[in-house]
Scaffold this active site. Structure first.
Site, short mmCIF file in Angstrom:
data_model
loop_
_atom_site.label_atom_id
_atom_site.label_comp_id
_atom_site.label_asym_id
_atom_site.label_seq_id
_atom_site.Cartn_x
_atom_site.Cartn_y
_atom_site.Cartn_z
N GLU A 149 0.80 -1.22 0.00
CA GLU A 149 0.00 0.00 0.00
C GLU A 149 0.84 1.28 0.00
O GLU A 149 0.78 2.09 0.94
CB GLU A 149 -0.98 0.00 1.18
CG GLU A 149 -1.97 -1.17 1.12
CD GLU A 149 -3.06 -1.10 2.18
OE1 GLU A 149 -2.90 -0.36 3.17
OE2 GLU A 149 -4.07 -1.81 2.02
N GLU A 164 -6.54 -7.55 -1.43
CA GLU A 164 -7.03 -7.53 -0.05
C GLU A 164 -8.50 -7.17 -0.06
O GLU A 164 -8.93 -6.24 -0.76
CB GLU A 164 -6.30 -6.48 0.80
CG GLU A 164 -4.87 -6.79 1.16
CD GLU A 164 -4.31 -5.78 2.18
OE1 GLU A 164 -5.09 -5.19 2.94
OE2 GLU A 164 -3.07 -5.59 2.20
#
Length: 433
Positions: free
Chosen positions: A201, A318
């Protein structure tokens, strides 16, 4: 009868798609062709999970059975891909305790993870650094540089400082060239590994224009590929839109973090796109129905953009639903899983770019201290576990249809070639004694 009906339906659907499956190296590496993942010449779909704790747990030999149990339970539900950390920088029980210096016990733990994944037929996505402070992350790299006399004003200097980038590139080189003590194979040569992830991320809030992240991904993707051409590479993005598509930015849930889903994933060294989705965090003040609507719209937009704008496969790397949310009901998690899985399946059966999804996160018995609200123990989450197994089966059947059609085409080509060679020259008459 159910499975027969599904196979018949898929055969009809797949026959309408323009899939060109040709012979390629059957070496076990997952590759891409156009908007699809490929394994041994056939389209590949991933149903998988996240388990960031694998290396950490396996670094203690007395706890390795938990890693084995997790893989065994995952395989029994048809899960084929695990995403996990190949980093732990500074702090408690680090992998890298100082730039270029490694804890061999922790590295041996990662060796064990790769070896066990191989044993259970599970592919790995290994992330190389964290955006966040957990397990060190970019903050630790910047602090290391500061301790060596570098004047850095922000953790985002991770993406700009030549010294910090050097530290990171050294870590990449070390991991990719690692010789596994259990398998006897260097990581960069091991088909157990599906892909490398540049960063978990990545965010650069100090430059919302996106230029800093774009330059960093471009440089690091080229560096990874200079060492390892066997494996796929992805950037680790959550999917937030940026300056290259201002009309799409309104879909972002209030985030402006310096990434650009379209531009970042168009970088030549990036092999596939990723998207994360946490409506229970991103639109937390909304009710369940609005969150599901957001999730469906978020995935639809990204799947379309991956197919037509980026022209690469996309993985939902995710997703999940926390039971710690206010007013949580057990069925709400199943609704989230159902929504994601339906989107993946619908895309796959019509030949779209969606290549699978990895839920956050898999735990096993004795892992209660790692529970963050999203953790699933397959033996204790019967309804969700059933959804997971059903999705695995459906994706397996799609892949099986592709394989049958490809084998049939090869058989027909071989038969035609034999017929041609048999009718040439002497018209098929016997020559000689």
């Amino acid at each position: 009868m159910k499975h027969f009906a599904l196979v018949f339906l898929l055969a009809n659907l797949v026959s309408q798609q323009c899939f060109h499956v040709s012979v390629e190296a059957r070496d076990g590496f997952i590759r891409t062709r156009g908007i699809h993942f490929m394994l041994n010449g056939y389209p590949y779909y991933a149903n998988g999970f996240n388990a960031y704790w694998l290396m950490y747990t396996a670094s203690d030999p007395s706890q390795r059975f938990k890693v084995s149990n997790a893989f065994r339970e995952a395989a029994s539900h048809g899960l084929t891909v695990a995403r996990t950390w190949a980093f732990s920088d500074g702090g408690y029980r680090p992998l890298q305790y100082s730039p270029g210096f490694y804890n061999e016990q922790m590295f041996t733990g990662l060796d064990f993870v790769v070896s066990e994944a191989r044993k259970y037929g599970i592919k790995l996505i290994l992330s190389l650094v964290n955006n966040y402070e957990n397990f060190g992350g970019k903050k630790q790299y910047v602090n290391w540089a500061r301790s060596h006399g570098q004047y850095l004003t922000s953790d985002d200097d991770f993406f700009r400082s030549a010294v910090v980038k050097g530290y990171y590139m050294n870590h990449v080189r070390t991991v990719l060239n690692r010789y596994n003590r259990f398998t006897g194979i260097h990581y960069k040569d091991d088909p157990t590994i599906m892909a490398w992830e540049l960063m978990n991320e990545p965010r650069c809030t100090s430059d919302p224009s996106g230029r800093t992240i774009q330059a960093w991904i471009t440089e690091m993707a080229s560096f990874v590929k200079s060492i390892d051409r066997n494996h796929l590479l992805e950037a680790g993005l959550e999917g937030f839109y940026g300056q290259s598509t201002p009309q799409r930015k309104r879909m972002n849930p209030g985030f402006d973090i310096g990434t650009d889903f379209i531009a970042n994933n168009r970088i030549p060294g990036i092999d596939f796109a990723t998207v994360h989705c946490y409506p229970d965090q991103w639109v937390s003040s909304s009710n369940q129905q609005y969150q599901l609507s957001f999730l469906n719209n978020w995935l639809s937009a990204h799947f379309v953009d991956a197919q037509y704008a980026i022209r690469k496969p996309i993985l939902v790397a995710e997703f999940g639903k926390s039971f710690k949310g206010s007013g949580y009901e057990a069925y709400e998690r199943d609704q989230v899983f159902n929504s994601v899985y339906y989107k993946i399946y619908a895309s796959a059966k019509r030949g779209g770019a969606a290549g699978g999804a990895l839920f956050w996160q898999l735990l096993t018995e004795g892992m209660e201290s790692f529970q963050d609200g999203y953790g699933l123990m397959l033996g204790q989450s019967s309804s969700t576990a059933n959804l997971i197994a059903r999705q695995s089966r459906k994706l397996y059947l799609i892949r099986k249809i592709f394989a049958r059609r490809a084998n049939m085409r090869r058989w027909k080509r071989g038969r035609a070639n034999r017929g041609f060679s048999g009718s040439g020259g002497n018209g098929g008459s016997r020559i000689g004694n």
